[in-house]
Design an enzyme around this catalytic site. Structure first.
Site, PDB file in Angstrom:
ATOM      1  N   GLU A  86       0.801  -1.225   0.000  1.00  0.00           N
ATOM      2  CA  GLU A  86       0.000   0.000   0.000  1.00  0.00           C
ATOM      3  C   GLU A  86       0.838   1.281   0.000  1.00  0.00           C
ATOM      4  O   GLU A  86       0.491   2.252   0.682  1.00  0.00           O
ATOM      5  CB  GLU A  86      -0.943   0.006   1.216  1.00  0.00           C
TER       6      GLU A  86
HETATM    7  C1  ACM Z   1      -2.004  -5.322   4.168  1.00  0.00           C
HETATM    8  O1  ACM Z   1      -3.055  -5.818   4.617  1.00  0.00           O
HETATM    9  N1  ACM Z   1      -1.924  -4.038   3.922  1.00  0.00           N
HETATM   10  C2  ACM Z   1      -0.854  -6.146   3.901  1.00  0.00           C
END
Ligand code: ACM
Length: 523
Positions: free
Chosen positions: A337
């Site tokens: 992310e």
């Molecule tokens: C995640 O759940 N951002 C790895």
């Protein structure tokens, strides 16, 4: 006169002892080993119709050339002591044990691999044979489940310690069976982490991945960058006081993990999920300015300055110190992310970070996004969200760690009424967490492409040990079985009966589990 008195009182003690031993195994014993509710389900169980009764004079014999295994004998003795009240002696010896004893041996196990074991119960003897201490440890976890549930009690229980006779031959489907605990969004103390190690290792989970840094807090002392904890550790989601582990506390967790055959895997998430570090050191920011500490739950807004050399000095220092504290082979580099890191910056960054970790003698693990770049040989991408990324990893020859968020994210709610947890990856009832096969879940990913599975527990909505227990139990034992037992041998309708029969154990172990309506609980 005195001698005669002494002798007769000795005789009396011996007679009472013998009587106690006789009357200590008088209730109806279990005789069908195949009917036991073992989780994870073993490879094979055969019953003899016989039974064994553990008495106070039993000796734990440990047979092994190296001498290092008296630790596992002492561990077994300590597991059995609180509920039985027995002080079982441990003898490291080649002697053949007599009737009523327990033998742990590193010979004669054959083709059960490094973690497998053969557990044999006769009227005379309990034997656990394994090739490695990890196998003995796993055999002991099975043995715990063969005794009455009261074996888990912390106080002496006045019952017979019978177990049914027969042979269990057992070994895992996957070598990596993990749990992840997020200690950033809310901080959990070293003692809470140790309790989690107790709970996961009872179900043969052998890795604990600790998510040690994120936007909301930095949780591990790094001596060369002290502001990370002096400043960056001091908050958490919702504005609580946060916290961190000193290196001594962290080493103590690692040691406790090692003693329970649970490898601790530290994660430093980067280049995103880094607000706590960015707030602690302005020079790590692209604009050279430190942001405020963050206590919200948004993701994807922070990034390390991937073009600055100081960033790589920081990463080398952090992983350098962590490598020294890490007894296992893995360190986790995050990589998920990173929405505000340009793709052309992200890829060279994660490649360089892999090289740093490999240079420190460790194997990097990273979330599936790292497969956008070139994976170094042996690096393990952790599939959580993108089947495209997971397939890119397989095309590069990597073995995946499987944590599909729709099955293995145990911070998801069970149903719409669950008091804590998220729903973004769906509701995950106990059957949904259990009923999947890592080797057929995604097109293009087969068993040969998988190192194992990991149950991830993110901590935005949880603040206490009881919250951890509520979300982990009973999904975690099911995920442990997904990792241990071949999919062809698993079946929800059969599993839910075994699981229901663990309720008494959960209660005695003071595990605040979710009493799903899908499971026929036997309390
Ligand atoms: C995640 O759940 N951002 C790895």
């Amino acid at each position: 006169m005195k001698n005669i008195k002494q002798r007769s009182s000795y005789r009396m003690i011996i007679t009472i002892g013998a009587l106690l031993m006789l009357i200590s195994c008088t209730t109806q014993p279990p005789t069908d080993l195949t009917g036991e509710n073992i989780i994870p389900k073993p490879v094979s169980v055969t019953a003899t119709g016989d039974y064994f009764c553990l008495g106070p004079k039993a000796v734990i014999y440990v047979q092994d050339q190296s001498g290092e295994n008296s630790a596992i004998g002492n561990y077994l003795s300590s597991v059995l002591k609180p509920a039985t009240g027995f002080n079982l002696e441990v003898k490291q010896t080649g002697e053949i044990p007599g009737k009523g004893n327990i033998l742990l041996t590193l010979s004669g196990a054959g083709q059960v691999g490094d973690e497998g074991y053969i557990l044999t119960v006769t009227k005379k003897l309990i034997t656990i044979a394994a090739n490695k201490p990890a196998g003995l440890f796993n055999g002991i976890q099975t043995l715990r489940q063969l005794f009455p549930a009261e074996i888990e009690s912390k106080t002496v229980q006045d019952i017979d310690w019978h177990i049914a006779g027969g042979t269990i031959t057992d070994y895992p489907a996957y070598s990596y069976r993990g749990a992840m605990l997020d200690v950033t969004r809310h901080f959990f103390t070293a003692d809470e982490v140790k309790r989690y190690i107790d709970l996961i290792s009872a179900y043969k989970i052998n890795k604990l991945h600790l998510h040690l840094s994120d936007d909301q807090g930095w949780r591990i002392e790094i001596k060369s960058w002290p502001n990370l904890t002096l400043y960056g550790s001091k908050t958490e989601v919702g504005g609580g006081v946060g916290g961190y582990y000193t290196q001594e506390q962290y080493s103590d967790i690692v040691k406790y993990g090692d003693e329970h055959f649970v490898t601790i895997i530290p994660e430093i998430d980067m280049p995103g999920h880094t607000n706590a570090a960015l707030a602690s050191y302005p020079e790590l920011n692209i604009n050279g300015k430190a942001p405020e500490l963050y206590t919200g739950t948004e993701v994807g807004f922070s990034t390390l300055a991937t073009k600055k050399e100081i960033t790589y000095k920081f990463i080398e220092d952090v992983f350098g110190e962590l490598a020294k504290l890490t007894t296992g082979p893995y360190m986790h580099i995050g990589g998920d992310e990173s929405h505000v890191t340009k793709k052309e910056d992200y890829i060279p960054f994660v490649e360089r970070v892999q090289d740093i970790v490999i240079g420190l003698g460790k194997t990097p693990i990273g979330w599936d996004e790292i497969a956008l770049g070139k994976l170094r040989p042996g690096v393990i991408p952790q599939y959580w969200s993108s089947a495209v990324n997971a397939n890119k990893a397989v095309e590069q020859g990597a073995k995946l760690l499987m944590s599909p968020s729709s099955r293995a994210y145990i911070d998801m709610k069970y149903d719409s009424l669950t008091r804590i947890g998220y729903t973004w990856a769906g509701l995950i009832e106990v059957d949904k967490a259990y009923n999947w096969d890592p080797a057929t879940l995604e097109k293009g990913i087969g068993k040969e492409n998988i190192i194992g599975i990991e149950a991830a527990l993110w901590a935005e909505t949880i603040t206490t040990m009881k919250d951890i227990e509520y979300l982990a139990f009973p999904r975690l034992p099911g995920l442990a079985e997904v990792g241990w037992t071949e999919a062809s041998a698993r079946n929800w309708d059969e599993y839910k009966i075994r699981l229901g029969n663990h309720a008494k154990r959960f209660i005695i172990m003071d595990i605040g589990y979710y009493p799903s309506k899908l499971v026929p609980w036997v309390e």
